[in-house]
Scaffold this motif. Structure first.
Motif, PDB file in Angstrom:
ATOM      1  N   PHE A 440       0.812  -0.980  -0.079  1.00 35.15           N
ATOM      2  CA  PHE A 440       0.097  -0.101  -0.076  1.00 35.15           C
ATOM      3  C   PHE A 440       0.767   1.497   0.000  1.00 35.15           C
ATOM      4  O   PHE A 440       1.774   1.366   0.766  1.00 35.15           O
ATOM      5  CB  PHE A 440      -0.773  -0.011   1.149  1.00 35.15           C
ATOM      6  N   PHE A 441       0.351   2.195  -0.936  1.00 33.80           N
ATOM      7  CA  PHE A 441       1.216   3.452  -0.803  1.00 33.80           C
ATOM      8  C   PHE A 441       0.452   4.595  -1.192  1.00 33.80           C
ATOM      9  O   PHE A 441      -0.700   4.515  -1.675  1.00 33.80           O
ATOM     10  CB  PHE A 441       2.488   3.282  -2.070  1.00 33.80           C
ATOM     11  N   CYS A 442       0.790   5.742  -0.766  1.00 33.88           N
ATOM     12  CA  CYS A 442      -0.144   6.918  -1.007  1.00 33.88           C
ATOM     13  C   CYS A 442       0.810   8.229  -0.746  1.00 33.88           C
ATOM     14  O   CYS A 442       2.320   8.043  -0.461  1.00 33.88           O
ATOM     15  CB  CYS A 442      -1.227   6.916  -0.078  1.00 33.88           C
ATOM     16  N   ASP A 443       0.451   9.462  -1.115  1.00 36.79           N
ATOM     17  CA  ASP A 443       1.316  10.690  -0.922  1.00 36.79           C
ATOM     18  C   ASP A 443       0.353  11.756  -0.160  1.00 36.79           C
ATOM     19  O   ASP A 443       0.425  12.598  -0.735  1.00 36.79           O
ATOM     20  CB  ASP A 443       1.486  11.106  -2.676  1.00 36.79           C
ATOM     21  N   PHE A 444       0.008  11.504   1.018  1.00 40.84           N
ATOM     22  CA  PHE A 444      -0.657  12.537   1.738  1.00 40.84           C
ATOM     23  C   PHE A 444       0.550  13.357   2.328  1.00 40.84           C
ATOM     24  O   PHE A 444       1.281  12.877   2.370  1.00 40.84           O
ATOM     25  CB  PHE A 444      -1.743  11.723   2.913  1.00 40.84           C
ATOM     26  N   HIS A 445      -0.091  14.112   3.109  1.00 39.98           N
ATOM     27  CA  HIS A 445       0.610  15.122   4.055  1.00 39.98           C
ATOM     28  C   HIS A 445       0.019  15.526   5.176  1.00 39.98           C
ATOM     29  O   HIS A 445      -0.813  15.244   5.296  1.00 39.98           O
ATOM     30  CB  HIS A 445       1.071  16.432   2.848  1.00 39.98           C
ATOM     31  N   GLY A 446       0.941  16.249   5.940  1.00 41.25           N
ATOM     32  CA  GLY A 446       0.486  16.807   7.289  1.00 41.25           C
ATOM     33  C   GLY A 446      -0.281  15.553   8.102  1.00 41.25           C
ATOM     34  O   GLY A 446       0.314  14.508   8.196  1.00 41.25           O
ATOM     35  N   GLU A 447      -0.991  15.987   8.910  1.00 44.67           N
ATOM     36  CA  GLU A 447      -1.831  15.245   9.891  1.00 44.67           C
ATOM     37  C   GLU A 447      -2.252  13.990   9.289  1.00 44.67           C
ATOM     38  O   GLU A 447      -2.347  12.899   9.898  1.00 44.67           O
ATOM     39  CB  GLU A 447      -2.899  15.821  10.663  1.00 44.67           C
ATOM     40  N   LEU A 448      -2.890  14.075   8.031  1.00 48.49           N
ATOM     41  CA  LEU A 448      -3.380  13.002   7.392  1.00 48.49           C
ATOM     42  C   LEU A 448      -2.350  11.909   7.122  1.00 48.49           C
ATOM     43  O   LEU A 448      -2.596  10.575   7.229  1.00 48.49           O
ATOM     44  CB  LEU A 448      -4.211  13.292   5.920  1.00 48.49           C
ATOM     45  N   GLU A 450       0.239  11.354   8.860  1.00 47.53           N
ATOM     46  CA  GLU A 450       0.674  10.525   9.847  1.00 47.53           C
ATOM     47  C   GLU A 450      -0.388   9.469  10.438  1.00 47.53           C
ATOM     48  O   GLU A 450      -0.266   8.444  11.036  1.00 47.53           O
ATOM     49  CB  GLU A 450       0.955  11.498  11.014  1.00 47.53           C
ATOM     50  N   ALA A 451      -1.876   9.906  10.234  1.00 49.45           N
ATOM     51  CA  ALA A 451      -2.911   9.083  10.468  1.00 49.45           C
ATOM     52  C   ALA A 451      -2.738   7.744   9.863  1.00 49.45           C
ATOM     53  O   ALA A 451      -3.086   6.764  10.247  1.00 49.45           O
ATOM     54  CB  ALA A 451      -4.164  10.034  10.353  1.00 49.45           C
ATOM     55  N   VAL A 452      -2.728   7.906   8.407  1.00 45.76           N
ATOM     56  CA  VAL A 452      -2.549   6.946   7.811  1.00 45.76           C
ATOM     57  C   VAL A 452      -1.409   5.786   7.916  1.00 45.76           C
ATOM     58  O   VAL A 452      -1.393   4.800   8.279  1.00 45.76           O
ATOM     59  CB  VAL A 452      -2.285   7.212   6.103  1.00 45.76           C
ATOM     60  N   ARG A 453       0.034   6.445   8.166  1.00 42.96           N
ATOM     61  CA  ARG A 453       1.023   5.860   8.737  1.00 42.96           C
ATOM     62  C   ARG A 453       0.706   5.044  10.145  1.00 42.96           C
ATOM     63  O   ARG A 453       0.969   3.745  10.048  1.00 42.96           O
ATOM     64  CB  ARG A 453       2.076   6.750   8.903  1.00 42.96           C
ATOM     65  N   ASP A 454       0.345   5.743  11.058  1.00 39.91           N
ATOM     66  CA  ASP A 454      -0.287   5.227  12.347  1.00 39.91           C
ATOM     67  C   ASP A 454      -1.336   4.147  12.209  1.00 39.91           C
ATOM     68  O   ASP A 454      -1.213   3.081  12.786  1.00 39.91           O
ATOM     69  CB  ASP A 454      -0.746   6.070  13.228  1.00 39.91           C
ATOM     70  N   GLY A 455      -2.241   4.379  11.377  1.00 42.75           N
ATOM     71  CA  GLY A 455      -3.360   3.331  10.979  1.00 42.75           C
ATOM     72  C   GLY A 455      -2.578   1.942  10.520  1.00 42.75           C
ATOM     73  O   GLY A 455      -3.159   1.050  10.790  1.00 42.75           O
ATOM     74  N   ARG A 456      -1.902   2.072   9.423  1.00 44.88           N
ATOM     75  CA  ARG A 456      -1.177   1.090   9.010  1.00 44.88           C
ATOM     76  C   ARG A 456      -0.158   0.240   9.927  1.00 44.88           C
ATOM     77  O   ARG A 456      -0.508  -1.054  10.020  1.00 44.88           O
ATOM     78  CB  ARG A 456      -0.117   1.253   7.808  1.00 44.88           C
TER      79      ARG A 456
END
Length: 589
Positions: A440-448, A450-456
């Motif tokens: 899984f990969f994405c290119d979000f920034h900021g709080e989102l 970090e939220a995706v990284r933490d959720g993973r």
């Protein structure tokens, strides 16, 4: 349904801009530094015809003098999701494959692909150079993961927020059309994965000026979309027609339709299929609609009626994949637990009547019944596969089956999947046994981000203990880079051998099986103790397609061999069947 409600319309003297913003008191078009007021009607539509600009004009909407947003019906976003929308003239493209009308569903052999990782260049144009490979292999349909504009440069596509705009990370609209046109010139169909169950978490401004887009129900990815509202329903259905008409896609795969709770009195999915059928009838084209539906609802499937009249050609058959995966890898976590008791029995049921779960309780789903009887459906109602983006990418490491199972077992599974009278699908690179991960990969920034990284991390908490720091960071560019196919693997050694095997299998399918599939029916399938699989299907010309396979590491006694018929694949064994051996036979009536 007639006309188009959303997006800009070219006029004789300029462009008409429209926005459905029932909660906005004032909307203006911001164009080349100037603002143009829009008139509001009693249904919440704001409209203005602006003289002068034309194709290539870039614009935004200003809501109540404050918030500037892209057009939700934008046809292209050259500067990503929050930039200005660009006016596109779809009628200007000079199509070359003018006689193309598609192919019958029975011809379909799918290859699922992600544009950004299919080639090192990651573009629509670069994919054109690989089309001849698809044809030579025996693949007849290229399927693209979602293209709707998403935030950033790297994404699977399921976080799209501007549904009508193909993402600029891969090229311009004319580049996508060139890919489809070149595919058609080679006899290839092109399918698109579309997402109508949610909007992505970044860049969706609809809730601010059109909150009626959403209901109070929820999906795993955010608020549910409310298709009881006419404008919302039109937004999705017109979007499907947009891809089919303006880009000439041959079919759509609708993502996770079980997560669309508010479909209305006449289900939105029924109306979408009916409207696509009308387009097919008007143009004389074959248009194929496919579902992903965890509920296993057989009643919505109809691979025979052409054009469609409210139903769908087929469903991605997760049951088939899950049974194979447990049998080949021994994994039993998560949804695989529903197949852990007897994976080959579940496989035999999928081969013999479509779904493995046809109303039985699912322990993974808390004991609730899942599915409907499916044995009366034609086999063409099921898309069967050993791998896809979800089943690879939702793993901790994004590792493929090649890293988990022995080659002989995988090749037996391929020999069954590619010759069975269901519709086969491969995931990009699978045809040569690629081991490139698809994390899984994405290119979000900021709080989102970090939220995706933490959720993973939380999702794979146990896996982190097992793999340590090897679980990829979805925001790291290296994670994306690891998924890019290495085409050099195809041309030598084990890659060339696997590709030759797949090509031979698909040649058998094309010559001996596909011409007999339009009226094929399920017959019988059974698994004996020790892993001996037998199955039969009745074909359109009255012949019987027969399968015998030894799905084990030991020789098996196959009993009395068949007395007649033509061997299509494998050996004519007399009783003793070698490990992981597969035999296909065509028996005339």
């Amino acid at each position: 349904m007639t006309g188009r409600s959303f997006g800009p319309r070219l006029t004789a003297g300029g462009v008409e801009f429209r926005l459905w913003a029932p909660n906005a008191q004032q909307v203006e078009v911001v164009l080349d530094g100037a603002t143009h007021p829009m008139l509001r009607d009693d249904k919440g539509w704001h409209a203005a015809e602006v003289a002068g600009p034309g194709v290539g004009a870039r614009y935004r909407f200003r809501i109540d003098g404050e918030l500037e947003v892209p057009d939700p019906g934008s046809l292209f976003q050259p500067d990503d999701i929050s930039g200005p929308s660009e006016v596109i003239d779809h009628a200007a493209y000079a199509w070359r494959a003018t006689d193309w009308r598609g192919r019958p569903w029975a011809d379909t052999v799918l290859l699922e692909t992600h544009v950004g990782t299919f080639t090192p260049e990651g573009s629509y144009r670069a994919m054109i150079d690989k089309l001849d490979h698809l044809v030579a292999t025996g693949i007849t349909a290229l399927e693209l993961m979602p293209l709707a504009d998403f935030p950033g440069q790297r994404n699977w596509g399921y976080d799209g927020v501007l549904w009508y705009a193909p993402d600029s990370a891969y090229g311009r609209p004319e580049d996508l059309k060139a890919l489809i046109d070149e595919a058609h010139l080679r006899g290839l169909m092109v399918f698109l994965d579309v997402v109508y169950n949610h909007f992505g978490p970044e860049g969706n401004y609809l809730g601010g000026y059109a909150p009626d887009f959403f209901s109070d129900k929820h999906t795993p990815w955010g608020n549910a979309i409310n298709y009881r509202v006419g404008e919302v329903r039109a937004f999705a259905i017109e979007n499907a027609l947009h891809w089919l008409r303006d880009y000439r896609f041959d079919g759509l795969r609708l993502d996770a339709v079980h997560a669309i709770p508010d479909q209305g009195e006449i289900p939105m999915l029924h109306e979408l299929s009916r409207e696509a059928g009308k387009l097919a009838a008007e143009t004389g084209r074959h248009i194929h609609l496919v579902l992903e539906n965890d509920d296993n609802i057989a009643a919505v499937l109809d691979p025979v009626t052409d054009p469609s009249r409210g139903q769908y050609r087929a469903q991605w058959n997760d049951d088939y994949h899950h049974a194979w995966h447990v049998a080949l890898t021994g994994e039993r976590q998560g949804y695989y637990s529903d197949y852990a008791d007897a994976p080959l029995r579940h496989l035999a049921r999928a081969l013999g009547s479509g779904f493995a779960y046809q109303g039985e309780p699912s322990a993974h789903r808390g004991g609730t019944p899942r599915g409907e009887p499916s044995g009366e459906l034609p086999p063409l109602g099921f898309v069967n596969f050993l791998q896809n983006h979800d089943q690879i990418g939702n793993r901790a490491l994004g590792d493929r089956l090649e890293s988990l199972a022995k080659p002989a077992a995988i090749e037996a599974a391929l020999a069954i999947t590619l010759l069975a009278p269901t519709v086969p699908m491969l995931f990009m690179g699978e045809e040569w046994g690629s081991k490139a991960p698809f994390p899984f990969f994405c290119d979000f920034h900021g709080e989102l981000a970090e939220a995706v990284r933490d959720g993973r991390r939380k999702e794979f908490a146990g896996a982190y203990e097992k793999y340590g720091d090897d679980v990829p960071d979805p925001l790291d560019h290296d994670t994306f880079d690891s998924a890019v196919l290495d085409w050099r693997e195809r041309d030598g050694g084990a890659g060339a051998q696997r590709l030759a095997l797949v090509s031979r299998l698909l040649q058998v399918r094309r010559n001996a099986i596909a011409p007999r599939l339009a009226g094929a029916r399920f017959d019988t399938a059974a698994i004996a103790e020790g892993g001996l699989l037998t199955a039969h299907w009745r074909l359109a010309d009255g012949a019987t397609l027969a399968l015998v396979a030894n799905l084990s590491d030991q020789e098996r006694d196959g009993g009395t061999p068949a007395a007649s018929g033509t061997i299509l694949w494998g050996g004519d064994w007399t009783r003793i069947i070698p490990p992981w051996a597969v035999s296909w036979r065509l028996e005339q009536p």
